[in-house]
Design a protein around this motif. Sequence first.
Motif, PDB file in Angstrom:
ATOM      1  N   UNK A  85       7.056  21.864  96.525  1.00 51.22           N
ATOM      2  CA  UNK A  85       7.212  20.984  97.688  1.00 51.22           C
ATOM      3  C   UNK A  85       7.944  19.763  97.166  1.00 51.22           C
ATOM      4  N   UNK A  86       9.119  19.484  97.720  1.00 47.59           N
ATOM      5  CA  UNK A  86       9.982  18.421  97.196  1.00 47.59           C
ATOM      6  C   UNK A  86      10.602  17.647  98.349  1.00 47.59           C
ATOM      7  N   UNK A  87      11.306  16.573  98.029  1.00 52.38           N
ATOM      8  CA  UNK A  87      11.993  15.761  99.039  1.00 52.38           C
ATOM      9  C   UNK A  87      13.242  15.135  98.428  1.00 52.38           C
ATOM     10  N   UNK A  88      14.198  14.744  99.282  1.00 53.52           N
ATOM     11  CA  UNK A  88      15.440  14.163  98.769  1.00 53.52           C
ATOM     12  C   UNK A  88      15.246  12.823  98.042  1.00 53.52           C
ATOM     13  N   UNK A  89      14.218  12.050  98.414  1.00 53.27           N
ATOM     14  CA  UNK A  89      13.997  10.756  97.776  1.00 53.27           C
ATOM     15  C   UNK A  89      12.511  10.405  97.823  1.00 53.27           C
ATOM     16  N   UNK A  90      12.112   9.397  97.062  1.00 49.77           N
ATOM     17  CA  UNK A  90      10.719   8.943  97.074  1.00 49.77           C
ATOM     18  C   UNK A  90      10.321   8.439  98.457  1.00 49.77           C
ATOM     19  N   UNK A  91      11.272   7.879  99.185  1.00 48.92           N
ATOM     20  CA  UNK A  91      11.022   7.390 100.544  1.00 48.92           C
ATOM     21  C   UNK A  91      10.602   8.530 101.467  1.00 48.92           C
ATOM     22  N   UNK A  92      11.045   9.761 101.192  1.00 47.28           N
ATOM     23  CA  UNK A  92      10.770  10.919 102.047  1.00 47.28           C
ATOM     24  C   UNK A  92       9.472  11.645 101.685  1.00 47.28           C
ATOM     25  N   UNK A  93       8.768  11.226 100.638  1.00 49.84           N
ATOM     26  CA  UNK A  93       7.538  11.891 100.198  1.00 49.84           C
ATOM     27  C   UNK A  93       6.442  11.729 101.241  1.00 49.84           C
ATOM     28  N   UNK A  94       5.414  12.586 101.135  1.00 49.28           N
ATOM     29  CA  UNK A  94       4.305  12.448 102.061  1.00 49.28           C
ATOM     30  C   UNK A  94       3.305  13.583 101.976  1.00 49.28           C
ATOM     31  N   UNK A  95       2.374  13.565 102.916  1.00 55.11           N
ATOM     32  CA  UNK A  95       1.282  14.536 102.978  1.00 55.11           C
ATOM     33  C   UNK A  95       1.738  15.814 103.667  1.00 55.11           C
ATOM     34  N   UNK A  96       1.103  16.918 103.294  1.00 53.70           N
ATOM     35  CA  UNK A  96       1.424  18.217 103.874  1.00 53.70           C
ATOM     36  C   UNK A  96       0.231  19.147 103.776  1.00 53.70           C
ATOM     37  N   UNK A  97       0.284  20.214 104.538  1.00 46.90           N
ATOM     38  CA  UNK A  97      -0.673  21.310 104.431  1.00 46.90           C
ATOM     39  C   UNK A  97       0.117  22.566 104.155  1.00 46.90           C
ATOM     40  N   UNK A  98      -0.284  23.289 103.124  1.00 45.40           N
ATOM     41  CA  UNK A  98       0.402  24.510 102.714  1.00 45.40           C
ATOM     42  C   UNK A  98      -0.549  25.680 102.876  1.00 45.40           C
ATOM     43  N   UNK A  99      -0.073  26.742 103.532  1.00 44.34           N
ATOM     44  CA  UNK A  99      -0.895  27.941 103.663  1.00 44.34           C
ATOM     45  C   UNK A  99      -0.121  29.144 103.174  1.00 44.34           C
ATOM     46  N   UNK A 100      -0.861  30.111 102.635  1.00 50.47           N
ATOM     47  CA  UNK A 100      -0.296  31.348 102.111  1.00 50.47           C
ATOM     48  C   UNK A 100      -0.969  32.493 102.862  1.00 50.47           C
ATOM     49  N   UNK A 101      -0.132  33.424 103.363  1.00 46.03           N
ATOM     50  CA  UNK A 101      -0.656  34.562 104.101  1.00 46.03           C
ATOM     51  C   UNK A 101      -0.124  35.841 103.472  1.00 46.03           C
ATOM     52  N   UNK A 102      -0.973  36.835 103.179  1.00 48.83           N
ATOM     53  CA  UNK A 102      -2.430  36.691 103.182  1.00 48.83           C
ATOM     54  C   UNK A 102      -2.870  35.826 102.022  1.00 48.83           C
ATOM     55  N   UNK A 103      -4.105  35.360 102.074  1.00 46.79           N
ATOM     56  CA  UNK A 103      -4.612  34.470 101.040  1.00 46.79           C
ATOM     57  C   UNK A 103      -4.569  35.143  99.687  1.00 46.79           C
TER      58      UNK A 103
END
Length: 117
Positions: free
Chosen positions: A93-111
């Motif tokens: 999980x990445x972003x173009x700059x530090x300003x664009x960073x933030x919280x997220x929820x990641x899910x994998x199917x199937x677990x």
Amino acid sequence: AGDTSNATDDNDGFTSGMHIFFIWNGPDDVWAIDWLGGNLELTMTYNNAVSDLDLFLYTPGNLDDSGNYSIINSGVENILEPAAAPGTYYVVVDSPSAFDAGAYTLSVTPEPAALSM
């Protein structure tokens, strides 16, 4: 759930080792998945009003280049790896700059059998 805001910048580009467009300068999280095989689907949700997060999948034996990614900044990023071979996959999980960073929820199917950061 994760948050790249306090992470370090380890992923260095659009396809990691090969800088096709520009270098991803934002902090990133890396997850390892021990996959038993079969269809692998990743879904990441985040608030795209405050963050611009991107999702990359690295297959076993190919840690320098990700051909499977989602960078649309819609608040939902999806990746499907049909008939994924068994092995350890890395999710970035990445972003173009530090300003664009933030919280997220990641899910994998199937677990998966094991998921670690």
